[in-house]
Design a protein around this motif. Structure first.
Motif, PDB file in Angstrom:
ATOM      1  N   GLY A  46       0.813  -1.202   0.000  1.00 51.11           N
ATOM      2  CA  GLY A  46       0.000   0.000   0.000  1.00 51.11           C
ATOM      3  C   GLY A  46       0.845   1.249   0.000  1.00 51.11           C
ATOM      4  O   GLY A  46       2.036   1.215   0.325  1.00 51.11           O
ATOM      5  N   PHE A  47       0.223   2.332  -0.386  1.00 51.06           N
ATOM      6  CA  PHE A  47       0.826   3.656  -0.365  1.00 51.06           C
ATOM      7  C   PHE A  47      -0.146   4.615   0.314  1.00 51.06           C
ATOM      8  O   PHE A  47      -1.320   4.301   0.520  1.00 51.06           O
ATOM      9  CB  PHE A  47       1.137   4.133  -1.787  1.00 51.06           C
ATOM     10  N   ASP A  48       0.332   5.805   0.636  1.00 52.64           N
ATOM     11  CA  ASP A  48      -0.494   6.804   1.302  1.00 52.64           C
ATOM     12  C   ASP A  48      -1.822   7.004   0.573  1.00 52.64           C
ATOM     13  O   ASP A  48      -2.903   7.003   1.180  1.00 52.64           O
ATOM     14  CB  ASP A  48       0.291   8.117   1.366  1.00 52.64           C
ATOM     15  N   SER A  49      -1.774   7.194  -0.743  1.00 47.75           N
ATOM     16  CA  SER A  49      -2.994   7.465  -1.503  1.00 47.75           C
ATOM     17  C   SER A  49      -3.991   6.323  -1.389  1.00 47.75           C
ATOM     18  O   SER A  49      -5.210   6.546  -1.324  1.00 47.75           O
ATOM     19  CB  SER A  49      -2.645   7.720  -2.972  1.00 47.75           C
ATOM     20  N   LEU A  50      -3.504   5.085  -1.360  1.00 47.17           N
ATOM     21  CA  LEU A  50      -4.388   3.934  -1.264  1.00 47.17           C
ATOM     22  C   LEU A  50      -4.976   3.803   0.134  1.00 47.17           C
ATOM     23  O   LEU A  50      -6.144   3.434   0.289  1.00 47.17           O
ATOM     24  CB  LEU A  50      -3.629   2.665  -1.636  1.00 47.17           C
ATOM     25  N   VAL A  51      -4.185   4.093   1.151  1.00 46.34           N
ATOM     26  CA  VAL A  51      -4.709   4.037   2.514  1.00 46.34           C
ATOM     27  C   VAL A  51      -5.760   5.122   2.711  1.00 46.34           C
ATOM     28  O   VAL A  51      -6.795   4.894   3.351  1.00 46.34           O
ATOM     29  CB  VAL A  51      -3.566   4.140   3.543  1.00 46.34           C
ATOM     30  N   LEU A  74      -6.179  14.446   1.085  1.00 51.54           N
ATOM     31  CA  LEU A  74      -5.674  15.369   2.087  1.00 51.54           C
ATOM     32  C   LEU A  74      -4.784  16.421   1.418  1.00 51.54           C
ATOM     33  O   LEU A  74      -4.274  16.192   0.306  1.00 51.54           O
ATOM     34  CB  LEU A  74      -4.877  14.612   3.144  1.00 51.54           C
ATOM     35  N   PRO A  75      -4.547  17.560   2.057  1.00 52.21           N
ATOM     36  CA  PRO A  75      -3.711  18.600   1.450  1.00 52.21           C
ATOM     37  C   PRO A  75      -2.233  18.225   1.360  1.00 52.21           C
ATOM     38  O   PRO A  75      -1.435  18.996   0.818  1.00 52.21           O
ATOM     39  CB  PRO A  75      -3.919  19.803   2.374  1.00 52.21           C
ATOM     40  N   ALA A  76      -1.874  17.084   1.893  1.00 57.01           N
ATOM     41  CA  ALA A  76      -0.518  16.559   1.792  1.00 57.01           C
ATOM     42  C   ALA A  76      -0.611  15.049   1.909  1.00 57.01           C
ATOM     43  O   ALA A  76      -1.642  14.505   2.331  1.00 57.01           O
ATOM     44  CB  ALA A  76       0.380  17.102   2.908  1.00 57.01           C
ATOM     45  N   GLN A  77       0.458  14.357   1.514  1.00 58.86           N
ATOM     46  CA  GLN A  77       0.519  12.923   1.808  1.00 58.86           C
ATOM     47  C   GLN A  77       0.928  12.796   3.285  1.00 58.86           C
ATOM     48  O   GLN A  77       2.025  12.360   3.636  1.00 58.86           O
ATOM     49  CB  GLN A  77       1.491  12.233   0.861  1.00 58.86           C
ATOM     50  N   ALA A  78      -0.024  13.194   4.112  1.00 57.60           N
ATOM     51  CA  ALA A  78       0.259  13.377   5.530  1.00 57.60           C
ATOM     52  C   ALA A  78       0.450  12.067   6.271  1.00 57.60           C
ATOM     53  O   ALA A  78       1.120  12.035   7.309  1.00 57.60           O
ATOM     54  CB  ALA A  78      -0.864  14.184   6.184  1.00 57.60           C
ATOM     55  N   LEU A  79      -0.148  10.992   5.785  1.00 54.99           N
ATOM     56  CA  LEU A  79       0.078   9.701   6.436  1.00 54.99           C
ATOM     57  C   LEU A  79       1.535   9.293   6.272  1.00 54.99           C
ATOM     58  O   LEU A  79       2.169   8.806   7.218  1.00 54.99           O
ATOM     59  CB  LEU A  79      -0.851   8.639   5.844  1.00 54.99           C
ATOM     60  N   ASP A  80       2.074   9.487   5.075  1.00 60.03           N
ATOM     61  CA  ASP A  80       3.484   9.187   4.825  1.00 60.03           C
ATOM     62  C   ASP A  80       4.399  10.079   5.665  1.00 60.03           C
ATOM     63  O   ASP A  80       5.243   9.590   6.427  1.00 60.03           O
ATOM     64  CB  ASP A  80       3.810   9.412   3.353  1.00 60.03           C
TER      65      ASP A  80
END
Length: 438
Positions: free
Chosen positions: A316-321, A341-347
């Motif tokens: 998985g990647f941030d966008s998929l999560v 989200l306004p950023a790939q904030a999970l990553d």
């Protein structure tokens, strides 16, 4: 200025930090990252606890205790800029390559699907699963005839990456899990930077893990990233996250390369891994296996979906999560199209939490296993992170952009919230697989 921040206190508690220390983190300046979820609050809290953990380690190395950690001031502009560092990157004046044409949201027969096809092998798996040419028109038509979950499972079965956009939030996941090991030799006394002399073996890819290790690098660690030669990293991704570290290639199927890795492990203080659960265990490099070998080692493992539930072993990647965890649906526009989200904030947020956990373990003088996931950070974001109201207006990225040299040529890049890196990224895989002198 603000202090006693709720999200900072939550993250610090999850990391096992001493009561009351979170109040020593102060935030200032104009802020960005506004959106329907408290991303700004998550972002500054993850950087804040990392800064506090660095101060704690510096205090311990100076002969004090965690309670002697100096107060830290975090500039929200630096945080906002760093959390979208990949967008600010320029390589010889060129903007980086973003999401590939076959990566994105697609309407399915009964909802939406998010695909990730930035890497050639993932693109090949996607079109193989759908039985169509590698064009957006063909993929759009094929997915429109499938149910979202059906498409998800068909693509996954071929080794590709697609996730049905889920309207409810996913099951709760822990923000961090810590299993202590044995006492380790204390680091040498006071140093110019908190992590000076620490050797970090970096077995990560893409954003979250590399953000963690580039942060340890800016704080003084000797970071060596190891990749397999048959799994190239995107050049622009490495140009963004390769600061503060060196990059080498080892093929673990070759006995001579495996012997090199064994020597590196023997000299490492920290190992950070970023592959799905089970991927490194086949090489004897799972966290538990590494700790059996060296109980004083600090091991940080991160993955996409966590280690609980049916998706624990999936890539998985941030966008998929964001899509599978309910965030994309929460960020949908008035037209119903899923949002982000306004950023790939999970990553990025997970990366700073990983670095904070490593620093705390080093300060505590104990080896052990730290576990993180993008889903755990998502769970924290949607369930616990408290909003603090509107941010301070006037943010601009300009003060936090830098220019310098790298193995890829001249770079414009986002600064670290923790200072300046001594070196820009070398080209991926071009450094020798050796530790620097202590």
């Amino acid at each position: 200025m603000t202090s006693q921040d709720g999200a900072t206190a939550q993250a610090w508690e999850a990391l096992g930090g001493a009561d009351g220390l979170a109040g020593r983190v102060v935030y200032r300046g104009p802020s960005g990252l506004e959106g329907p979820l408290p991303v700004r609050e998550l972002a500054r809290a993850t950087v804040g606890v990392c800064a506090l953990a660095a101060a704690e380690l510096a205090a311990v190395r100076a002969g004090g205790t965690a309670l002697d950690a100096a107060p830290v001031v975090v500039d929200e502009g630096a945080v906002a800029t760093a959390f979208v560092s990949e967008r600010h990157l320029r390589v010889e004046g060129r903007a980086p390559v973003g999401f590939a044409p076959l990566s994105g949201f697609w309407r399915a027969a009964d909802g939406w699907v998010r695909t990730h096809a930035n890497y050639p092998h993932h693109e090949a798996a996607l079109v193989r699963a759908l039985g169509v040419p590698a064009t957006p028109e063909a993929v759009r038509g094929a997915l429109a005839r499938l149910g979202a979950v059906e498409a998800q499972e068909r693509v996954y079965g071929e080794g590709g990456l697609a996730v049905a956009v889920a309207p409810p939030y996913g099951e709760p996941q822990p923000l961090v899990e810590w299993t202590p090991g044995e006492a380790r030799e204390p680091l040498a006394g006071p140093a110019g930077l908190p992590a000076s002399g620490v050797r970090v073996l970096d077995l990560t890819r893409v954003i979250a893990g590399p953000v963690a290790t580039r942060t340890l690098g800016v704080l003084g660690a000797d970071v060596l990233r190891i990749d397999a030669p048959g799994l190239p990293e995107a050049a622009d991704a490495h140009a963004d996250t390769g600061f503060g570290k060196r990059s080498a290639l080892l093929d673990l199927a070759r006995p001579e390369d495996r012997a090199v890795l064994e020597r590196l492990l023997d000299g490492a203080d920290v190992v950070v891994t970023g592959y799905r659960p089970g991927a490194l265990e086949r090489y004897g490099l799972g966290g538990s296996e590494l700790l059996e070998r060296r109980p004083g080692l600090v091991v940080a493992e991160l993955c996409a979906w966590g280690r609980r539930g049916p998706w624990a072993g999936r890539r998985g990647f941030d966008s998929l999560v964001q899509a599978g965890y309910g965030i994309a649906a929460r960020c949908a526009g008035e037209d119903g199209v899923p949002g982000v989200l306004p950023a790939q904030a999970l990553d990025h947020g997970t990366g700073y939490l990983v670095a904070a956990g490593v620093l705390r373990a080093l300060a505590g003088g104990t080896g052990g296993l730290l576990r993180y996931s993008l889903a755990g950070t998502a769970s924290w974001l949607v369930r616990e992170v408290p909003g603090v109201g509107a941010g301070v207006p006037g943010y601009g990225a300009g003060p936090w952009l830098r220019e310098g040299k790298s193995g890829y040529g001249a770079l414009r890049h986002a600064a670290s919230p923790f200072g300046e890196w001594e070196r820009g990224p070398s080209r991926w895989g071009t450094d020798p697989a050796v530790w620097l002198g202590r």
